[in-house]
Scaffold this motif. Structure first.
Motif, short mmCIF file in Angstrom:
data_model
loop_
_atom_site.label_atom_id
_atom_site.label_comp_id
_atom_site.label_asym_id
_atom_site.label_seq_id
_atom_site.Cartn_x
_atom_site.Cartn_y
_atom_site.Cartn_z
N ARG A 112 16.98 2.14 6.17
CA ARG A 112 17.23 2.56 4.79
C ARG A 112 15.95 3.10 4.17
O ARG A 112 15.94 4.15 3.55
CB ARG A 112 17.75 1.36 3.99
N PHE A 113 14.86 2.36 4.32
CA PHE A 113 13.55 2.81 3.89
C PHE A 113 12.59 2.59 5.05
O PHE A 113 12.33 1.46 5.44
CB PHE A 113 13.05 2.03 2.66
N ARG A 114 12.08 3.67 5.60
CA ARG A 114 11.17 3.58 6.74
C ARG A 114 9.81 3.10 6.24
O ARG A 114 9.20 3.72 5.35
CB ARG A 114 11.03 4.95 7.39
N LEU A 115 9.33 2.00 6.80
CA LEU A 115 8.07 1.40 6.37
C LEU A 115 7.21 1.07 7.57
O LEU A 115 7.71 0.91 8.69
CB LEU A 115 8.34 0.11 5.58
N ALA A 116 5.92 0.92 7.31
CA ALA A 116 4.99 0.44 8.34
C ALA A 116 4.49 -0.94 7.91
O ALA A 116 4.07 -1.12 6.77
CB ALA A 116 3.82 1.40 8.50
N HIS A 117 4.56 -1.90 8.84
CA HIS A 117 4.00 -3.23 8.60
C HIS A 117 2.76 -3.39 9.45
O HIS A 117 2.82 -3.32 10.68
CB HIS A 117 5.03 -4.31 8.95
N ILE A 174 1.17 -9.85 6.33
CA ILE A 174 1.74 -8.53 6.60
C ILE A 174 1.47 -7.62 5.41
O ILE A 174 1.82 -7.96 4.28
CB ILE A 174 3.25 -8.61 6.86
N ILE A 175 0.82 -6.50 5.66
CA ILE A 175 0.59 -5.50 4.62
C ILE A 175 1.63 -4.40 4.80
O ILE A 175 1.68 -3.74 5.84
CB ILE A 175 -0.83 -4.91 4.70
N GLU A 176 2.46 -4.23 3.79
CA GLU A 176 3.51 -3.21 3.86
C GLU A 176 2.96 -1.87 3.38
O GLU A 176 2.44 -1.77 2.27
CB GLU A 176 4.70 -3.64 2.99
N VAL A 177 3.08 -0.87 4.23
CA VAL A 177 2.55 0.47 3.92
C VAL A 177 3.73 1.43 3.80
O VAL A 177 4.50 1.60 4.76
CB VAL A 177 1.57 0.95 5.00
N ALA A 178 3.88 2.03 2.64
CA ALA A 178 4.98 2.97 2.40
C ALA A 178 4.44 4.36 2.12
O ALA A 178 3.42 4.53 1.44
CB ALA A 178 5.82 2.50 1.21
N THR A 179 5.11 5.34 2.67
CA THR A 179 4.76 6.74 2.41
C THR A 179 5.31 7.14 1.05
O THR A 179 6.41 6.72 0.66
CB THR A 179 5.35 7.65 3.50
N PHE A 180 4.58 7.95 0.30
CA PHE A 180 5.04 8.42 -1.01
C PHE A 180 6.47 8.96 -0.89
O PHE A 180 6.75 9.83 -0.05
CB PHE A 180 4.14 9.55 -1.54
N VAL A 182 0.85 -1.19 0.00
CA VAL A 182 0.00 0.00 0.00
C VAL A 182 0.89 1.24 0.00
O VAL A 182 1.92 1.28 0.69
CB VAL A 182 -0.92 0.00 1.23
N ALA A 183 0.50 2.25 -0.77
CA ALA A 183 1.18 3.54 -0.78
C ALA A 183 0.20 4.60 -0.31
O ALA A 183 -0.99 4.56 -0.64
CB ALA A 183 1.69 3.88 -2.17
N THR A 184 0.73 5.56 0.46
CA THR A 184 -0.14 6.57 1.05
C THR A 184 0.64 7.86 1.29
O THR A 184 1.88 7.86 1.27
CB THR A 184 -0.71 6.06 2.40
N ASN A 185 -0.10 8.95 1.53
CA ASN A 185 0.58 10.18 1.92
C ASN A 185 0.67 10.30 3.44
O ASN A 185 1.16 11.30 3.97
CB ASN A 185 -0.12 11.40 1.33
N ALA A 186 0.20 9.30 4.18
CA ALA A 186 0.39 9.27 5.64
C ALA A 186 1.83 8.86 5.95
O ALA A 186 2.36 7.96 5.32
CB ALA A 186 -0.59 8.29 6.27
N THR A 187 2.44 9.52 6.89
CA THR A 187 3.81 9.15 7.28
C THR A 187 3.76 7.85 8.09
O THR A 187 2.71 7.44 8.58
CB THR A 187 4.45 10.24 8.15
N PRO A 188 4.90 7.17 8.24
CA PRO A 188 4.92 5.94 9.05
C PRO A 188 4.35 6.13 10.46
O PRO A 188 3.61 5.28 10.95
CB PRO A 188 6.40 5.57 9.08
N ASP A 189 4.68 7.26 11.09
CA ASP A 189 4.16 7.51 12.44
C ASP A 189 2.64 7.68 12.43
O ASP A 189 1.94 7.25 13.35
CB ASP A 189 4.82 8.75 13.05
N GLU A 190 2.13 8.31 11.38
CA GLU A 190 0.68 8.50 11.27
C GLU A 190 -0.02 7.16 11.01
O GLU A 190 -1.13 6.93 11.51
CB GLU A 190 0.37 9.50 10.16
#
Length: 469
Positions: free
Chosen positions: A107-112, A119-125, A85-93
């Motif tokens: 290296r690349f901050r991601l949210a799992h 596991i759904i990987e969520v990355a900020t734009f 998933v890609a989003t404009n929400a930051t990892p903390d959000e």
């Protein structure tokens, strides 16, 4: 849907802004929106966990898109196993929205976001200009070693590797957004890089391996502009973390298209940068070795297709066998003890390979055992045969022996002998084996026939049971 007000980054709404920040973007196509009626993606084929993440982000006021390989495969009629998933929400959000979320990566901050085993990987734009957004980026000799600069979806599309991987499925209206011409490449069945190939491969050399893997998996061709730098830039792979190359090798060889990936690596000239010992052995023109490798990979692909388990240990034992065998034979002809020669050869080849691909110790131990058991199949004495049959790695080593049948008629006959021997009861096999080398023994074919008659006489007429092999 627009981003949350007050965010440190902003959405680029005009083509003018897009071109100003990305001068090379003029070579890319304008946004193409494929409406719900114009594509074949159905939410029935998207995992429930991914849909929950997309809907939660959307309801919270963020942009939320399914992105990357999942969109590509869904458009091709496939059934993806992983959903990003890609989003404009930051990892903390993202973490604030999901209690079942953990943040990973430097290296690349991601949210799992974790739902059971999925596991759904969520990355900020990702952004293209550090001046326009928050975060940090660190580049060394053209290679991106850290990239946590946030941006817009337009910038994020330009940061992705291949055009077919840069399409976004919008959960707000179920459309597909294509910023770089990915739909055309799907139609043409071609892999084209986004941006200058030299720059993109310097940023991340693994993109060369990914091109070979995706071409094999999708049965696509690699665009000539994307494949041209392989010979010059292939050595950059030696600077990639060996643990990362191990993960990439599993994707290549253990996901059902290993044989095609192997052939594509050879065709692209990249095999020698990942498996130098394998490339050297094949360069010597060993047709039997090639048959062993291709048959081993073909069997692995078949097991994956049938939903059976596969192990990296057996795969790597197959790929590295030629160099181990040749070194062991060289040292035995020089007068070294057989066991010592095989042990030294295994240690030498594994040590060299782990400098490129970090194979975990739990796998290298199994590999070394498979190799060391091969000469023991030639020792047809009673105690040694039963000791080998009782070895915990016997089955894997025996399967490996069968793959070696193309090496010589003698190896093929040896495999048949051991297959025959395993069918006999303990006492029948013992009677047919010599106590020591050169001693007389019974004939295995006769013994097997007698054992079959005995099993038939002893078989109980119990419904639902069959004789043991």
């Amino acid at each position: 849907m627009s981003g949350v007000p007050g965010r440190a980054h902003r959405k680029l709404d005009t083509r003018k802004d897009f071109d100003r920040l990305n001068p090379k973007s003029r070579n890319h196509q304008a946004l193409h929106v494929i409406t719900r009626e114009q594509h074949t993606i159905s939410r029935k084929n998207i995992s429930k966990a991914a849909l929950r993440v997309l809907y939660r982000l959307n309801e919270a006021g963020y942009d939320a898109y399914l992105v990357g390989g999942a969109v590509r495969d869904l458009l091709l009629g496939g059934h993806p196993k992983d959903f990003d998933v890609a989003t404009n929400a930051t990892p903390d959000e993202v973490k604030k929205l999901f209690r079942n979320c953990r943040l990973i990566g430097r290296r690349f901050r991601l949210a799992h976001v974790v739902y059971g085993n999925e596991i759904i990987e969520v990355a900020t734009f990702r952004g293209t200009s550090e001046e326009q957004s928050e975060g940090d980026r660190h580049i060394v000799d053209g290679r991106i070693v850290r990239d946590n600069v946030w941006g817009s979806i337009e910038e994020d599309a330009l940061r992705r590797d291949f055009r077919v991987n840069a399409m976004y499925y919008d959960i707000s209206d179920f459309s597909v957004r294509d910023y770089v011409g990915g739909m055309q490449d799907l139609h043409d069945r071609v892999l084209r890089l986004i941006g200058d190939p030299q720059t993109r491969y310097h940023e991340d050399p693994v993109r060369m391996l990914r091109a070979a893997r995706l071409a094999a998996k999708l049965d696509f061709r690699i665009d000539s502009s994307a494949s041209a730098p392989f010979a010059e830039l292939g050595p950059l792979l030696s600077g990639v973390a060996p643990a990362r190359l191990f993960d990439e090798s599993l994707k290549m060889f253990l996901t059902g298209h290993g044989l095609k990936s192997f052939r594509m690596l050879e065709q692209c000239g990249l095999l020698k940068f990942m498996f130098p010992a394998t490339a050297r052995a094949l360069k010597r023109g060993d047709k039997a070795l090639r048959a062993l490798i291709e048959h081993g990979l073909e069997n692995t692909d078949a097991r994956v297709a049938e939903g059976k388990s596969v192990t990296p240990a057996f795969l790597f034992a197959v790929l590295l066998w030629g160099e181990v065998r040749d070194l062991a034979h060289t040292w035995t002809t020089q007068g070294k003890d057989d066991n010592d020669a095989w042990s030294r050869a295994a240690v030498h080849v594994v040590a060299e390979q782990c400098q490129r691909v970090a194979i975990p110790r739990r796998f290298t131990i199994t590999m070394e055992e498979i190799w060391s058991l091969q000469p023991r199949f030639e020792q047809i004495q009673r105690k040694k045969v039963f000791r080998l049959l009782a070895h915990p790695r016997f089955r894997a080593a025996f399967d490996f022996l069968l793959l070696r049948a193309a090496e010589s008629p003698a190896i093929g006959e040896l495999g048949q002998w051991w297959a025959h021997a395993q069918q006999l009861p303990h006492e029948t096999l013992a009677a047919a084996l010599p106590l020591h080398h050169g001693a007389p023994a019974g004939d295995l074919d006769t013994a097997r026939a007698g054992a079959t008659r005995k099993r038939k006489r002893r078989r109980k007429p119990t419904a639902g049971k069959s004789g043991a092999g």
